[in-house]
Design an enzyme around this catalytic site. Structure first.
Site, PDB file in Angstrom:
ATOM      1  N   GLU A  37       0.898  -1.315   0.070  1.00 27.35           N
ATOM      2  CA  GLU A  37      -0.007  -0.070   0.119  1.00 27.35           C
ATOM      3  C   GLU A  37       0.776   0.998   0.075  1.00 27.35           C
ATOM      4  O   GLU A  37       1.547   1.506   1.109  1.00 27.35           O
ATOM      5  CB  GLU A  37      -0.950   0.039   1.233  1.00 27.35           C
ATOM      6  CG  GLU A  37      -1.803   1.219   1.469  1.00 27.35           C
ATOM      7  CD  GLU A  37      -2.411   1.183   2.630  1.00 27.35           C
ATOM      8  OE1 GLU A  37      -3.015   0.068   3.213  1.00 27.35           O
ATOM      9  OE2 GLU A  37      -2.640   2.194   3.230  1.00 27.35           O
ATOM     10  N   ARG A  41       1.233  10.353   0.458  1.00 33.64           N
ATOM     11  CA  ARG A  41       1.615  11.308   1.271  1.00 33.64           C
ATOM     12  C   ARG A  41       2.861  12.040   0.920  1.00 33.64           C
ATOM     13  O   ARG A  41       3.365  13.047   1.440  1.00 33.64           O
ATOM     14  CB  ARG A  41       1.853  10.791   2.735  1.00 33.64           C
ATOM     15  CG  ARG A  41       0.590  10.224   3.424  1.00 33.64           C
ATOM     16  CD  ARG A  41       0.866   9.586   4.785  1.00 33.64           C
ATOM     17  NE  ARG A  41       0.088   8.742   5.139  1.00 33.64           N
ATOM     18  CZ  ARG A  41       0.004   7.870   6.219  1.00 33.64           C
ATOM     19  NH1 ARG A  41       0.953   7.914   7.210  1.00 33.64           N
ATOM     20  NH2 ARG A  41      -0.987   7.087   6.516  1.00 33.64           N
ATOM     21  N   THR A  65      -4.292   6.358   2.106  1.00 30.80           N
ATOM     22  CA  THR A  65      -4.267   7.637   2.460  1.00 30.80           C
ATOM     23  C   THR A  65      -5.144   8.293   1.265  1.00 30.80           C
ATOM     24  O   THR A  65      -5.015   9.420   1.073  1.00 30.80           O
ATOM     25  CB  THR A  65      -3.027   8.308   2.996  1.00 30.80           C
ATOM     26  OG1 THR A  65      -1.989   7.469   3.397  1.00 30.80           O
ATOM     27  CG2 THR A  65      -3.346   9.517   3.459  1.00 30.80           C
ATOM     28  N   LYS A 125     -11.126  -0.929   6.721  1.00 38.74           N
ATOM     29  CA  LYS A 125      -9.811  -0.553   7.676  1.00 38.74           C
ATOM     30  C   LYS A 125     -10.230  -0.035   9.109  1.00 38.74           C
ATOM     31  O   LYS A 125     -11.265   0.760   9.229  1.00 38.74           O
ATOM     32  CB  LYS A 125      -9.007   0.188   6.993  1.00 38.74           C
ATOM     33  CG  LYS A 125      -7.880   0.971   7.650  1.00 38.74           C
ATOM     34  CD  LYS A 125      -6.947   1.839   6.886  1.00 38.74           C
ATOM     35  CE  LYS A 125      -6.101   2.594   7.789  1.00 38.74           C
ATOM     36  NZ  LYS A 125      -4.968   3.125   6.936  1.00 38.74           N
TER      37      LYS A 125
HETATM   38  C1  3PG Z   1      -1.653   4.224   8.293  1.00 38.03           C
HETATM   39  O1  3PG Z   1      -1.744   5.184   7.320  1.00 38.03           O
HETATM   40  O2  3PG Z   1      -2.479   3.089   8.019  1.00 38.03           O
HETATM   41  C2  3PG Z   1      -1.000   4.342   9.334  1.00 38.03           C
HETATM   42  O3  3PG Z   1      -0.430   5.496   9.585  1.00 38.03           O
HETATM   43  C3  3PG Z   1       0.316   3.413   9.484  1.00 38.03           C
HETATM   44  O4  3PG Z   1       0.406   3.290  10.824  1.00 38.03           O
HETATM   45  P1  3PG Z   1       1.490   2.754  11.578  1.00 38.03           P
HETATM   46  O5  3PG Z   1       2.645   3.805  10.976  1.00 38.03           O
HETATM   47  O6  3PG Z   1       1.466   3.162  12.939  1.00 38.03           O
HETATM   48  O7  3PG Z   1       1.901   1.608  11.121  1.00 38.03           O
END
Ligand code: 3PG
Length: 203
Positions: A37, A41, A65, A125
């Site tokens: 994924e 960002r 995102t 999710k």
């Molecule tokens: C996401 O976008 O799913 C999270 O920012 C990932 O979370 P983590 O960095 O705590 O694994």
């Protein structure tokens, strides 16, 4: 294709330099994680998706995102094979449904989970997993809402992933721990492959 059943862990990656995209995806794949994924960002995120889709055909590359209908359109153009959103708005869910791609809409409350299930979306999710209540919260959801399964993400790592994966309503977990920024910057794909191998063995 059920996104939740492809691998125990969906690596959530932030790519700052498009040149890193292909070797990164190959390292994850070599470690046994076919799903990747790429989060929207960074300015090169869609270019990274495009490259991975073109050059690593055995990887299943999607976008994370995803927040707006414009994001959805950009991901479809880039060749993303799935979409993940941190939360869900009415416009976003319409755009994701219209894309024809499999997707994991983000939810964090009982009402959000129910609203998505009402739309026929039974794979979601759960974000931000640890901050929103973690394992006890998901356990509590399984009673009244047994027909929704989740990919919890946010604050998950090798230490707590097994507890999540043991829940009946969790298909897989997501996390950024497999692709540390310093390993990507240093081009340490061996370390990423090793982290992926350990994660692939979690279930
Ligand atoms: C996401 O976008 O799913 C999270 O920012 C990932 O979370 P983590 O960095 O705590 O694994």
């Amino acid at each position: 294709m059920s996104l939740l059943d492809l691998a125990p862990v969906i690596p959530v990656v932030v790519i700052d330099d498009v040149a890193r995209a292909v070797p990164l995806a190959r390292a994850l794949l070599a470690g046994g994680l076919p799903v990747i994924e790429v989060t929207l960002r960074t300015p090169c995120a869609t270019a990274a998706i495009e490259r991975i889709a073109a050059e690593v055909p055995d990887a299943i590359v999607g976008a994370g995102t995803v927040r707006t209908p414009d994001d959805v359109a950009a991901c479809v153009r880039a060749g993303a094979r799935f979409l993940v959103s941190p939360g869900t708005t009415p416009d976003l869910v319409e755009a994701m449904l219209d894309s024809g791609l499999p997707f994991l809409p983000g939810a964090a409350t009982v009402s959000e989970v129910m609203a998505l299930a009402e739309r026929g979306l039974h794979e979601q999710k759960f974000f931000p997993a640890e901050a929103a209540g973690g394992v006890p919260y998901l356990k509590a959801l399984a009673g009244p809402i047994p027909d929704v399964r989740f990919c919890p993400t946010g604050g998950i790592g090798p230490r707590n992933a097994p507890q999540y994966l043991a829940l009946p309503n969790v298909g897989c977990v997501g996390g950024s721990w497999l692709t540390p920024a310093d390993a990507i910057a240093a081009g340490d794909y061996g370390r990423i492959e090793k982290l992926a191998r350990e994660a692939a063995a979690l279930r």
